[in-house]
Design a protein around this motif. Structure first.
Motif, PDB file in Angstrom:
ATOM      1  N   ASP A 131      29.243  21.714  66.271  1.00  0.00           N
ATOM      2  CA  ASP A 131      30.118  20.569  66.546  1.00  0.00           C
ATOM      3  C   ASP A 131      31.498  20.704  65.909  1.00  0.00           C
ATOM      4  OD1 ASP A 131      29.508  20.232  63.887  1.00  0.00           O
ATOM      5  OD2 ASP A 131      28.193  18.511  64.199  1.00  0.00           O
ATOM      6  N   GLN A 132      31.767  21.789  65.186  1.00  0.00           N
ATOM      7  CA  GLN A 132      33.076  22.081  64.593  1.00  0.00           C
ATOM      8  C   GLN A 132      33.531  21.014  63.598  1.00  0.00           C
ATOM      9  OE1 GLN A 132      35.943  23.958  67.564  1.00  0.00           O
ATOM     10  NE2 GLN A 132      34.735  22.674  68.936  1.00  0.00           N
ATOM     11  N   GLU A 133      32.582  20.343  62.984  1.00  0.00           N
ATOM     12  CA  GLU A 133      32.932  19.291  62.022  1.00  0.00           C
ATOM     13  C   GLU A 133      33.077  19.844  60.608  1.00  0.00           C
ATOM     14  OE1 GLU A 133      31.589  14.691  61.257  1.00  0.00           O
ATOM     15  OE2 GLU A 133      30.031  16.179  61.656  1.00  0.00           O
ATOM     16  N   ALA A 134      32.332  20.906  60.298  1.00  0.00           N
ATOM     17  CA  ALA A 134      32.354  21.468  58.946  1.00  0.00           C
ATOM     18  C   ALA A 134      32.026  22.953  59.005  1.00  0.00           C
ATOM     19  CB  ALA A 134      31.342  20.744  58.058  1.00  0.00           C
ATOM     20  N   ILE A 135      32.486  23.683  58.000  1.00  0.00           N
ATOM     21  CA  ILE A 135      32.051  25.059  57.819  1.00  0.00           C
ATOM     22  C   ILE A 135      31.428  25.178  56.433  1.00  0.00           C
ATOM     23  CG2 ILE A 135      33.680  26.159  59.387  1.00  0.00           C
ATOM     24  CD1 ILE A 135      35.361  26.911  56.917  1.00  0.00           C
ATOM     25  N   PHE A 136      30.423  26.024  56.331  1.00  0.00           N
ATOM     26  CA  PHE A 136      29.674  26.213  55.093  1.00  0.00           C
ATOM     27  C   PHE A 136      29.972  27.615  54.570  1.00  0.00           C
ATOM     28  CE2 PHE A 136      27.582  23.253  57.866  1.00  0.00           C
ATOM     29  CZ  PHE A 136      27.264  22.188  57.032  1.00  0.00           C
ATOM     30  N   ILE A 137      30.426  27.681  53.341  1.00  0.00           N
ATOM     31  CA  ILE A 137      30.873  28.951  52.756  1.00  0.00           C
ATOM     32  C   ILE A 137      29.985  29.337  51.588  1.00  0.00           C
ATOM     33  CG2 ILE A 137      32.775  30.087  51.525  1.00  0.00           C
ATOM     34  CD1 ILE A 137      34.704  28.419  53.172  1.00  0.00           C
ATOM     35  N   GLY A 305      34.433  37.886  55.149  1.00  0.00           N
ATOM     36  CA  GLY A 305      35.462  38.616  54.407  1.00  0.00           C
ATOM     37  C   GLY A 305      34.826  39.456  53.318  1.00  0.00           C
ATOM     38  N   ILE A 306      35.437  40.593  53.035  1.00  0.00           N
ATOM     39  CA  ILE A 306      34.966  41.497  51.982  1.00  0.00           C
ATOM     40  C   ILE A 306      35.987  41.477  50.846  1.00  0.00           C
ATOM     41  CG2 ILE A 306      34.661  43.929  51.381  1.00  0.00           C
ATOM     42  CD1 ILE A 306      32.236  42.894  52.673  1.00  0.00           C
ATOM     43  N   PHE A 307      35.499  41.247  49.617  1.00  0.00           N
ATOM     44  CA  PHE A 307      36.376  41.160  48.458  1.00  0.00           C
ATOM     45  C   PHE A 307      35.840  42.044  47.338  1.00  0.00           C
ATOM     46  CE2 PHE A 307      36.834  37.287  50.879  1.00  0.00           C
ATOM     47  CZ  PHE A 307      38.213  37.105  50.914  1.00  0.00           C
ATOM     48  N   SER A 308      36.756  42.562  46.548  1.00  0.00           N
ATOM     49  CA  SER A 308      36.378  43.404  45.416  1.00  0.00           C
ATOM     50  C   SER A 308      36.196  42.586  44.148  1.00  0.00           C
ATOM     51  CB  SER A 308      37.443  44.482  45.180  1.00  0.00           C
ATOM     52  OG  SER A 308      37.567  45.308  46.311  1.00  0.00           O
ATOM     53  N   ASN A 309      36.548  41.302  44.197  1.00  0.00           N
ATOM     54  CA  ASN A 309      36.401  40.429  43.030  1.00  0.00           C
ATOM     55  C   ASN A 309      34.964  39.914  42.963  1.00  0.00           C
ATOM     56  OD1 ASN A 309      36.587  38.448  41.056  1.00  0.00           O
ATOM     57  ND2 ASN A 309      38.673  37.911  41.622  1.00  0.00           N
ATOM     58  N   LEU A 320      39.871  31.460  52.997  1.00  0.00           N
ATOM     59  CA  LEU A 320      40.310  30.399  53.912  1.00  0.00           C
ATOM     60  C   LEU A 320      41.580  30.818  54.643  1.00  0.00           C
ATOM     61  CD1 LEU A 320      39.675  27.186  51.764  1.00  0.00           C
ATOM     62  CD2 LEU A 320      38.292  28.067  53.637  1.00  0.00           C
ATOM     63  N   ASP A 321      42.479  31.507  53.947  1.00  0.00           N
ATOM     64  CA  ASP A 321      43.685  32.035  54.612  1.00  0.00           C
ATOM     65  C   ASP A 321      43.292  33.014  55.718  1.00  0.00           C
ATOM     66  OD1 ASP A 321      45.364  30.589  52.983  1.00  0.00           O
ATOM     67  OD2 ASP A 321      45.619  32.197  51.517  1.00  0.00           O
ATOM     68  N   GLN A 322      42.324  33.857  55.426  1.00  0.00           N
ATOM     69  CA  GLN A 322      41.869  34.852  56.406  1.00  0.00           C
ATOM     70  C   GLN A 322      41.242  34.174  57.623  1.00  0.00           C
ATOM     71  OE1 GLN A 322      39.495  37.971  54.654  1.00  0.00           O
ATOM     72  NE2 GLN A 322      38.592  38.552  56.603  1.00  0.00           N
ATOM     73  N   ILE A 323      40.469  33.114  57.399  1.00  0.00           N
ATOM     74  CA  ILE A 323      39.849  32.381  58.517  1.00  0.00           C
ATOM     75  C   ILE A 323      40.916  31.784  59.420  1.00  0.00           C
ATOM     76  CG2 ILE A 323      38.429  30.388  59.118  1.00  0.00           C
ATOM     77  CD1 ILE A 323      36.809  30.892  56.581  1.00  0.00           C
ATOM     78  N   GLN A 324      41.919  31.149  58.810  1.00  0.00           N
ATOM     79  CA  GLN A 324      42.969  30.508  59.599  1.00  0.00           C
ATOM     80  C   GLN A 324      43.818  31.516  60.362  1.00  0.00           C
ATOM     81  OE1 GLN A 324      44.722  27.937  56.404  1.00  0.00           O
ATOM     82  NE2 GLN A 324      44.446  26.301  57.897  1.00  0.00           N
ATOM     83  N   GLU A 325      44.099  32.644  59.745  1.00  0.00           N
ATOM     84  CA  GLU A 325      44.974  33.637  60.375  1.00  0.00           C
ATOM     85  C   GLU A 325      44.263  34.444  61.455  1.00  0.00           C
ATOM     86  OE1 GLU A 325      46.341  36.009  57.163  1.00  0.00           O
ATOM     87  OE2 GLU A 325      47.489  34.379  56.217  1.00  0.00           O
ATOM     88  N   GLN A 326      42.958  34.705  61.278  1.00  0.00           N
ATOM     89  CA  GLN A 326      42.284  35.664  62.152  1.00  0.00           C
ATOM     90  C   GLN A 326      41.203  35.059  63.045  1.00  0.00           C
ATOM     91  OE1 GLN A 326      40.841  39.006  59.867  1.00  0.00           O
ATOM     92  NE2 GLN A 326      42.738  39.218  58.714  1.00  0.00           N
ATOM     93  N   TYR A 327      40.671  33.885  62.692  1.00  0.00           N
ATOM     94  CA  TYR A 327      39.501  33.403  63.425  1.00  0.00           C
ATOM     95  C   TYR A 327      39.725  32.052  64.101  1.00  0.00           C
ATOM     96  CZ  TYR A 327      36.991  37.206  61.110  1.00  0.00           C
ATOM     97  OH  TYR A 327      36.586  38.443  60.673  1.00  0.00           O
ATOM     98  N   PHE A 328      39.887  30.978  63.341  1.00  0.00           N
ATOM     99  CA  PHE A 328      39.991  29.650  63.959  1.00  0.00           C
ATOM    100  C   PHE A 328      40.604  28.673  62.959  1.00  0.00           C
ATOM    101  CE2 PHE A 328      35.761  30.329  62.203  1.00  0.00           C
ATOM    102  CZ  PHE A 328      35.634  29.271  61.307  1.00  0.00           C
ATOM    103  N   SER A 329      40.977  27.503  63.457  1.00  0.00           N
ATOM    104  CA  SER A 329      41.516  26.451  62.586  1.00  0.00           C
ATOM    105  C   SER A 329      40.388  25.831  61.775  1.00  0.00           C
ATOM    106  CB  SER A 329      42.211  25.374  63.420  1.00  0.00           C
ATOM    107  OG  SER A 329      43.300  25.930  64.133  1.00  0.00           O
ATOM    108  N   LEU A 330      40.693  25.472  60.558  1.00  0.00           N
ATOM    109  CA  LEU A 330      39.666  24.920  59.674  1.00  0.00           C
ATOM    110  C   LEU A 330      39.267  23.520  60.131  1.00  0.00           C
ATOM    111  CD1 LEU A 330      41.088  25.981  56.184  1.00  0.00           C
ATOM    112  CD2 LEU A 330      39.195  27.014  57.439  1.00  0.00           C
TER     113      LEU A 330
END
Length: 522
Positions: A131-137, A305-309, A320-330
């Motif tokens: 339903d595009q109401e929330a994303i779970f991270i 996303g893959i992170f070294s941290n 979140l920046d990566q999601i907005q730039e490459q996938y979809f609006s939050l």
């Protein structure tokens, strides 16, 4: 009586599609890859050379192999020859394992995988599965394809580099005092650069050559022996300085590889040593790995996303920046566990992105318990007078405001604290229960007003019925993905090295998990 069976009789081959079941996963893979726009495949097109296999076909057979828990190029090659669904997807072609391996680590493969996730999400939205109401991270750590004992630690490199700087400076000053070499123009007074060390080596080498020349010109054996004796020290120094040049070059390269990290592996320099939950060695040893971050809804991975941290707290904002730039609006709600709760993350979501964070903080669960709420020594339970800006401790002493302090973390984020101090803790009967400070010192209270306001906002949001129900859904939405990935698919360790290749590898594996789950409900 038996059914007719004769291996000597020719049987005309039928279309392999007929042999597949209606809900076979091959149809889901075919539908997904065919929905990717043609422009995404243009970068694979070549005007010269032998015609290449179509990238759509290559992507289909690799995805199909991953859905069957097959991650080896050789085994995928075998499946193309043995599996009916793979034969149908390949349409009679049989690419070699070299071709398969080259394709899945191709730099342009990242865009194809991104398109897979975008098209898959569009498909879920059209079918009203999400339903595009929330994303779970949430995040998990996956072991890298690297040796466990090839670690390089930043603290060790800094220690040895500091020692090298001190020794080189000391040698330079000694040579100047003894007038063995002339003074050099230095860019930095604190340490000698690589170029300056090379100049120092040249100066010492000139001194060595001068002694050598004197030895060759002299015909007196005692005199030559004396020149050889005097040449010994600068010759040893020259050898040492050359060794320093090699070491300093190595240390500088190490610092470039480290970046903001504290370690890296020699066999996979993008991997960082982390503490893994799957500790099969049972000794708590750090292992090289990557931090995988996943955004999901309906138990489907929508972005990754893959992170070294190794810490999740510092990965939320870039993810979140990566999601907005490459996938979809939050969507409206960003849901995550307490590992992501920080002042910086709350400010980023509330102020910059204008979204609602349903993210708990470290002591949120403890604060909900009756024992915490009735504990008189918890500063949250102390009486506060807003007019006089003072707190009242359990001994009824005034804790007054003294000064404001600002702290800056490694990322440059600044936090402001108001420091309060109790009037007199010397004769307090509750001192042992109230503070661990030294005798003769008063209790200090550090209050971050912005952080307290953010925590109050989170508590108020989570107390709402709708927001609370969405947050409770987190455990059953994103965490099962890691279970499917590791237990069902058997993906517990990367098979490639380098961050770009690892991103392709885990992207294919996560999409394979999505397709397996999607095919079951068909």
């Amino acid at each position: 009586m038996f059914k007719d069976y004769n291996t000597n009789q020719l049987i005309l081959p039928l279309d392999l599609e007929v042999k597949l079941q209606k809900n076979d996963i091959a149809f889901s893979i075919h539908q997904l890859v065919e929905s990717i726009p043609h422009i995404a495949f243009d970068s694979f097109f070549r005007q010269t050379g032998c015609p290449a296999y179509h990238p759509r076909m290559m992507l289909k057979i690799i995805l199909c192999g991953y859905t069957q828990s097959v991650f080896s190029g050789r085994k995928i090659e075998d499946l193309v020859k043995d599996s009916i669904r793979m034969m149908w997807l390949a349409q009679g072609y049989e690419p070699s394992y070299r071709t398969i391996n080259r394709f899945r680590v191709h730099p342009e493969m990242k865009e194809l995988i991104r398109q897979c996730f975008i098209q898959f999400r569009c498909q879920l939205v059209q079918e009203k599965v999400i339903d595009q109401e929330a994303i779970f991270i949430d995040g998990t750590k996956i072991e890298a394809n690297a040796n466990k004992f090839t670690f390089v630690w930043k603290k060790s490199v800094e220690k040895y580099h500091t020692s090298l700087v001190e020794k080189s400076n000391q040698l330079y000053n000694e040579l100047l005092e003894k007038q063995i070499i002339p003074e050099m123009t230095r860019e930095n007074d604190e340490q000698l650069s690589l170029e300056e060390l090379a100049q120092l080596a040249e100066k010492i080498e000139e001194v060595v050559e001068d002694y050598t020349e004197k030895m060759e010109k002299s015909s007196d054996a005692n005199e030559r022996k004396q020149w050889r004796k005097e040449r010994k020290t600068p010759k040893q120094l020259l050898k040492q300085v050359k060794e320093w040049i090699v070491r300093k070059h190595k240390y500088q390269k190490d610092f470039e590889i480290f970046g903001t990290r504290n370690s890296y592996s020699k066999t996979d320099q993008d991997a960082t040593f982390m503490r893994m939950k799957d500790d099969y060695m049972k000794n708590g040893q750090l292992k090289p790995g990557y931090n995988l971050q996943v955004a999901s809804e309906g138990q489907y991975t929508l972005a990754y996303g893959i992170f070294s941290n190794p810490t999740d707290t510092k990965t939320l904002t870039p993810f979140l920046d990566q999601i907005q730039e490459q996938y979809f609006s939050l969507p409206e709600y960003i849901v995550a566990d307490a590992g992501y709760g920080s002042e910086q993350n709350y400010e980023d979501i509330l102020t910059k992105r204008q979204r609602t964070p349903l993210i708990t903080y470290g002591h949120y669960m403890k604060e909900q318990k009756k024992k915490y709420k009735t504990d008189p020594f918890k500063t949250n339970n102390w009486l506060y007078d807003q007019i006089s800006d003072t707190y009242t401790c359990p001994n009824q002493q005034a804790v007054t405001y003294k000064y404001t302090s600002t702290r800056t973390d490694s990322t440059g984020f600044k936090r402001t604290f108001k420091i309060y101090e109790c009037e007199d803790c010397a004769s307090c009967p509750f001192r042992m229960s109230c503070t661990k400070g030294k005798e003769g010192t008063n209790r200090l209270l550090r209050i971050n007003e912005k952080w307290e306001q953010q925590k109050e906002h989170i508590r108020a949001k989570l107390s709402e019925e709708k927001a609370g129900s969405i947050y409770r859904q987190r455990k059953v939405d994103v965490e099962p993905i890691f279970g499917f990935l590791k237990a069902n698919l058997g993906f517990t360790r990367f098979s490639v090295r380098g961050k770009s290749k690892v991103e392709n590898d885990i992207g294919l594996a996560l999409m394979a998990v999505n397709l397996r789950k999607y095919a079951v409900r068909m």
